[in-house]
Design a protein around this motif. Sequence first.
Motif, PDB file in Angstrom:
ATOM      1  N   PRO A 492       0.827  -1.224   0.000  1.00 43.83           N
ATOM      2  CA  PRO A 492       0.000   0.000   0.000  1.00 43.83           C
ATOM      3  C   PRO A 492       0.854   1.264   0.000  1.00 43.83           C
ATOM      4  CG  PRO A 492       0.068  -0.929   2.200  1.00 43.83           C
ATOM      5  CD  PRO A 492       0.815  -1.891   1.318  1.00 43.83           C
ATOM      6  N   VAL A 493       1.692   1.404  -1.025  1.00 44.48           N
ATOM      7  CA  VAL A 493       2.586   2.556  -1.153  1.00 44.48           C
ATOM      8  C   VAL A 493       2.493   3.113  -2.566  1.00 44.48           C
ATOM      9  CG1 VAL A 493       4.195   1.564   0.522  1.00 44.48           C
ATOM     10  CG2 VAL A 493       4.606   1.208  -1.917  1.00 44.48           C
ATOM     11  N   TRP A 494       2.971   4.342  -2.747  1.00 41.70           N
ATOM     12  CA  TRP A 494       3.213   4.860  -4.092  1.00 41.70           C
ATOM     13  C   TRP A 494       4.635   5.401  -4.126  1.00 41.70           C
ATOM     14  CZ3 TRP A 494       4.553   9.981  -4.827  1.00 41.70           C
ATOM     15  CH2 TRP A 494       4.238  10.877  -3.803  1.00 41.70           C
ATOM     16  N   VAL A 495       5.251   5.330  -5.307  1.00 44.30           N
ATOM     17  CA  VAL A 495       6.644   5.720  -5.440  1.00 44.30           C
ATOM     18  C   VAL A 495       6.769   6.816  -6.493  1.00 44.30           C
ATOM     19  CG1 VAL A 495       8.990   4.958  -5.997  1.00 44.30           C
ATOM     20  CG2 VAL A 495       7.402   3.385  -4.837  1.00 44.30           C
ATOM     21  N   MET A 496       7.439   7.921  -6.118  1.00 46.03           N
ATOM     22  CA  MET A 496       7.810   8.952  -7.085  1.00 46.03           C
ATOM     23  C   MET A 496       9.150   8.529  -7.692  1.00 46.03           C
ATOM     24  SD  MET A 496       6.914  11.813  -8.515  1.00 46.03           S
ATOM     25  CE  MET A 496       5.795  12.720  -7.423  1.00 46.03           C
TER      26      MET A 496
END
Length: 631
Positions: A492-496
């Motif tokens: 449950p993460v997002w990565v730039m």
Amino acid sequence: MNLFTRMSSRSKKSNLYYVTLVALLCLGSYLLGIWQNTVPNPRAAFDDSDGTPCETFTKPSSTKDLDFDAHHNIQDPPPVKETAVSFPSCGAELSEHTPCEDAKRSLKFPRERLEYRQRHCPEREEILKCRIPAPYGYKTPFRWPESRDVAWFANVPHTELTIEKKNQNWVRYENDRFWFPGGGTMFPRGADAYLDDIGRLIDLSGGSIRTAIDTGCGVASFGAYLLSRNITTMSFAPRDTHEAQVQFALERGVPAMIGIMATIRLPYPSRAFDLAHCSRCLIPWGQNDGAYLMEVDRVLRPGGYWILSGPPINWQQRWKGWERTMDDLNAEQTQIEKVARNLCWKKVVQRDDLAIWQKPLNHIHCKQTRQLLKNPEFCRHDQDPDMAWYTKMDSCLTPLPEVDEAGDLKTVAGGKVEKWPARLYAVPPRVNKGDLEEITPEAFLDNTKLWKQRVSYYKKLDYQLGESGRYRNLVDMNAYLGGFAAALADDPVWVMNVVPVEAKLNTLGVIYERGLIGTYQNWCEAMSTYPRTYDFIHADSVFTLYQGKCEPEKILLEMDRILRPGGGVIIRDDVDILIKVKILTKGLQWEGRIADHEKGPHEREKIYYAVKQYWTVAAPEEDKNNTSAFS
């Protein structure tokens, strides 16, 4: 002979007893050594299972750091002594400092086309050499998905939007926290209902739309609610009178950046997004020869959609509430329609407050119509459509890649991407077509496999990276093909995903073709984001890349600025570089250790993993240090 035989037999038995005894003693010594040097699980140093910030990094008493001290011969020079480095705290008034979006500095630049609001970084002598503090009372953000709807007031102590947007359901302030009902200027019923309206006009659920860009995003409720539909949105807005709108988005755990449509290109490659959206974003789309719509066209994927709601759409019903004349609104819509036709876009539908256009799959027909429609001209072939770092925004149509002579209007220029989630692991069209000569399909697949192994190893080093929900906002400072982000796709993460402009290859287009998001960045400058944006920072060979370009202290101070208190860091680089980095980070109040490469101790590349200690400014009545440290 009999006596000799008996003596020989005794000698052999004695030798056998002796050998056995020596072997047992050696084995016992070996097992004792293993027992004495057994290292407990290193993840315990990061254990934060109680949900409180990581105030300290506690190294287990029996754990030994890797010994990188030099052991010299007499003729060797003496080892370099470790020099203590200290970075003072900045004043409390700088707790929201964004170096390249400074309001005072912006006043030096022209107002025309809002140039003064775009990115302007400080000169070398202006750069701060101090640590940006968290505001007093700062708390660890709520975990996703709860954070979508609530944030601590102490983390973003601004109530302006709760008053200004009170009737539009942007944000509500109660007691010690903010609530986000999901509303927006053009969707007061909530973002979910608004997305349902859009979903009845185009397919949002089939996987063909994966990446979106929201221009003038507000508190990013559009992007926040698209996440539940497996669509990742790059939301951006300027740092202007709507104080802290992007900061609210980031506190919610939603991807966002500070940005504006002005005179330079957006920091994204061509053909990046499946959908672009503007909900009363107040961008003059029809003005400046349609330059802003041409920029949307550049970053839209072939067949991608542009959605516009708010002025001037449905002006016949809403003109009184917008306090503008009917003639003015009609003229604005006429301008937009003309620019869209000149870009060869097709108007899919206009219903109530929504209008949707679609970019063509290729430019076969568009090139034929250029003979009649002279404006805008196609951009020159020597203008790299993926170059987007301080690149001037031109009033020209970015040409799509050529299609085969046998191709027709349904052939996708540049190659068709798979639907999500197959898109994540499929070989991207830019790789398949050889746009990046050094990256073959086989090399891409090997890289994906490699990063699965590396991330699995990371989770053994950093317990919190493996703990579901502990981290939400991540940044990969040198993303290459996006393998780090892809390996975390089920978390449950997002990565730039950042591709440094100094990198040998421009791979950001490949990252977007995987259904991931990212941006360009020069790490000798500050990032266009607020302090405490990210929960976790990954830096692969960043310090090697920037050797001779800027001081490692400058990069580390920026990492510290954008990292939350209690946030984690993993830096992989050459061992000599990591030793220097570890010394510097002591002055940042990071606690960390250097660990072996996942292949073992014989690799020169090592891994430094650390935690930023929790600290804030003093309570207001105790804050006597109002001075800032400058270089």
